[in-house]
Design a protein around this motif. Sequence first.
Motif, short mmCIF file in Angstrom:
data_model
loop_
_atom_site.label_atom_id
_atom_site.label_comp_id
_atom_site.label_asym_id
_atom_site.label_seq_id
_atom_site.Cartn_x
_atom_site.Cartn_y
_atom_site.Cartn_z
N LEU A 65 0.82 -1.21 0.00
CA LEU A 65 0.00 0.00 0.00
C LEU A 65 0.86 1.26 0.00
CD1 LEU A 65 -2.62 -1.01 2.72
CD2 LEU A 65 -2.75 -1.40 0.25
N MET A 66 0.52 2.20 -0.88
CA MET A 66 1.22 3.49 -0.95
C MET A 66 0.19 4.60 -0.81
SD MET A 66 3.56 2.18 -4.05
CE MET A 66 2.18 1.13 -4.46
N ASP A 67 0.34 5.41 0.22
CA ASP A 67 -0.68 6.37 0.62
C ASP A 67 -0.62 7.65 -0.21
OD1 ASP A 67 -2.83 7.20 2.10
OD2 ASP A 67 -1.89 6.79 4.04
N GLY A 68 -1.58 8.53 0.02
CA GLY A 68 -1.69 9.77 -0.73
C GLY A 68 -0.88 10.90 -0.13
N MET A 69 -1.01 12.07 -0.72
CA MET A 69 -0.26 13.25 -0.30
C MET A 69 -0.79 13.77 1.04
SD MET A 69 -1.82 15.90 -3.10
CE MET A 69 -1.80 14.69 -4.42
N PHE A 70 0.12 14.24 1.87
CA PHE A 70 -0.18 14.91 3.13
C PHE A 70 -0.81 14.01 4.18
CE2 PHE A 70 -0.42 18.22 -0.16
CZ PHE A 70 0.59 19.05 0.29
N THR A 71 -0.95 12.73 3.92
CA THR A 71 -1.61 11.87 4.90
C THR A 71 -0.76 11.64 6.14
OG1 THR A 71 -0.87 10.01 3.53
CG2 THR A 71 -3.15 10.68 3.33
N GLU A 72 0.51 11.96 6.08
CA GLU A 72 1.33 11.85 7.28
C GLU A 72 0.91 12.85 8.35
OE1 GLU A 72 5.34 14.29 6.70
OE2 GLU A 72 4.77 13.23 4.87
N PHE A 73 0.13 13.86 7.94
CA PHE A 73 -0.30 14.88 8.89
C PHE A 73 -1.63 14.54 9.54
CE2 PHE A 73 2.25 16.94 5.56
CZ PHE A 73 3.30 17.39 6.34
N THR A 74 -2.16 13.36 9.27
CA THR A 74 -3.39 12.91 9.90
C THR A 74 -3.10 11.71 10.79
OG1 THR A 74 -3.96 11.36 8.13
CG2 THR A 74 -4.69 13.64 7.87
N LYS A 75 -4.02 11.41 11.67
CA LYS A 75 -3.82 10.31 12.61
C LYS A 75 -4.11 8.95 11.97
CE LYS A 75 -4.86 13.11 16.69
NZ LYS A 75 -5.75 13.30 17.87
N ASN A 76 -4.88 8.94 10.90
CA ASN A 76 -5.26 7.69 10.26
C ASN A 76 -4.67 7.61 8.85
OD1 ASN A 76 -7.00 6.90 12.45
ND2 ASN A 76 -8.47 8.41 11.70
N HIS A 77 -4.21 6.43 8.47
CA HIS A 77 -3.72 6.24 7.11
C HIS A 77 -4.64 5.29 6.35
CE1 HIS A 77 -2.24 2.22 8.10
NE2 HIS A 77 -1.55 2.72 9.11
N MET A 78 -4.37 5.08 5.08
CA MET A 78 -5.22 4.26 4.24
C MET A 78 -5.33 2.84 4.79
SD MET A 78 -2.65 3.63 0.96
CE MET A 78 -3.89 2.71 0.03
N PHE A 79 -6.55 2.31 4.74
CA PHE A 79 -6.84 0.95 5.20
C PHE A 79 -6.29 0.68 6.60
CE2 PHE A 79 -6.81 0.60 0.51
CZ PHE A 79 -8.10 0.15 0.32
N ASN A 80 -6.35 1.70 7.46
CA ASN A 80 -5.78 1.52 8.80
C ASN A 80 -6.52 0.46 9.59
OD1 ASN A 80 -7.82 3.74 8.72
ND2 ASN A 80 -7.62 3.59 10.94
N GLU A 81 -7.75 0.08 9.15
CA GLU A 81 -8.49 -0.97 9.84
C GLU A 81 -7.73 -2.29 9.85
OE1 GLU A 81 -11.68 1.59 7.66
OE2 GLU A 81 -9.67 0.84 7.28
#
Length: 691
Positions: A135-151
Amino acid sequence: MKNFKRCICLSLSCFVFFSSQSIFFKAYAESGSENVNAIANDFRLIVGNLLHRSGSNLNINKIMYLPPSELLQPQLNGINSTDILEAIAENFSEKRPTDLLSNTVSANNFLNKSIDEKINSSLFKLKKNPVTIILMDGMFTEFTKNHMFNEIFTNQYKNRSSFHKQWIKKINNKRANLKGRDDDLKHRHQQKQLKDLLWDKHKSILETEISEDGEYDPEEGYSAYVESTEIGYTNSPIEELVEISGLTVGDFITKKDTSNASITSNGIDDSDQEVARVIFMKSPMYSLESIEDYSLTSEAYIRRLSKVFSILDETPNNIYLLGYSRGSLVGLEMLRTAKKLSNKYQWTQNIKGYVSLSGVIYGTDYADEVLCEKNQSAEGCKQLTAIMDFAENLTYLGQYPNEGIVYGSVKFFQRLPTIAYNLRAVVLLLKDLLKATDFDNLKSFSLLNKKMENFENKYKYNYKYNHKGSDQKWFFPNPKRAIEDAMEIIELIREGFATLRATDFNWNAFFILNVGLEGLHLQNVYSEHDLIIKKLRIVCENIYRLVTQISTKKRLEWWSSSELPTKDIHYYSITATMFERDSSTANESNYYQSEGLDFLIQNYSYNLLARHYNFYLNDSKVVMHKSVFWKDLNSSLNPYYITNPLNATWLTVAGVDHWGIACGATVNRIEHKNKFPRLEMIKALAITFVQ
């Protein structure tokens, strides 16, 4: 008009902060339409079946769609690439999401025996040979508490995952065996394999010390792994750069009604057997890696995955890359690089497929507008210009009046004018960016606005005088007071965002404030001034580069010069669309959290694309037609694809917004978590990969 201007103001932030569905065309889609529609319809049925097995009451007919028949068009031979893209765009223009509903075949037969058998037969295959999804996440998502498919990365799944347990055991054993053993070249190299650099901007993947056969060559040294004190170089433990989990058979066969024998029969009830391994490529919080040049990110991911597989002493057989939003570009660049270096990084030869999840495959109209390519008077264009001017004018301690003065030698009172100058610039930038923001429940907003106006009037733009050859020096009658006033305003803005329930929201201001206060420790401006200023410059420069890279012009240039591997690899695209908020579908859908901030923010940007550009099929960030692989377009851009067309399938059209397709909550409070079935979608992908 006022609301329209607010929508325009979001154009920068929609791709600046963060960081698709499938429709099938006989002429344009890479694969034949009959086969594509069969695969897509099966995918919907599989998702519906898995939802039922999990006990969910979500309606698959409101979650995933097929395209309306009127979008199907004949071949467009002899038309240049620009005209082909415009012709595709015209087909989508003014089409509504409700057209998808009226033309989508009902998926109510997802419980039939045929779908059960397809799922079960795939599980048998996966038990013997699991898939590995990267999985490779989107832009700026490091600034949020949740990442893609964090479930998938909760303890519930990690504790069951043999892949996760193997990873933890292997890396702990290697660290224990190497503890204190750095006395020779071999052991020092092994220590380096347990770490990796962030922001390695100066070393290419071709310059690492790994030999052509994939083995370490001590004569080539450690040039790519030399530690540096420069900003942007951090030697981080490899386990902080990846996250590992998995899905077991039990995650697929659980069902509230277990009376259906076809689901649990034939020996597939070995619930602990792992069938899908998942590796998430992390961008550590505030590392700024998620807004780095995506070609450098792709090099870093290839390097890190090589280390991961080396630590595991195992190379997976069936590897699939899944890139979300900006991550789709990283994944494509990885494939392009892997094609050149497959002998060197042999694990890349095991890549069997690639999935673009709401990816910016052919660019985004947001970037085109903000780069002033469409309209130089657009608010987004003005705001990007303001941000870049802000970055250029930021000043380091001691830069004036004496060039080269050492930071540590600058006495406290000498720091104050420069600190005051830079904080004044921050306040005035935020003031400009906040023009489009309404704080409905922030009673102090009028006070805040008045404070900012008083601040600007009180601290007029600086006096200049000549001092030892320099004609620039900033002077405030009371710089210490200017600093205090600036920090008070910044804190008031921060409090406003923390309690925000807005009808409109300016992500430009939020992002600058969030990075500055939380990530760059703006509150430590006295002791860490130059470090903070340098990072702020890097943030602004990266924003500009990122916007440029996702523009339509740059994406078409990339396709014209890039050759992707096409043999024995399948490309999939999943696109998404929101619905107009006043539509019955949006109001009835229990996965649309229409009162949450995620939805409110994206509803405005959805309307911008829908009403300003006439693309109603969009997920609030990406218009649908630029998120799909097009055969005619690729071949017109690059002759390579005439004889080497991509084997691609437009897999599905998801009825959800750009954030919700990958993550449950970006800005939302937990009570407004998006309920789109991401887990079932990735499970269905694993099933589809081995069909």
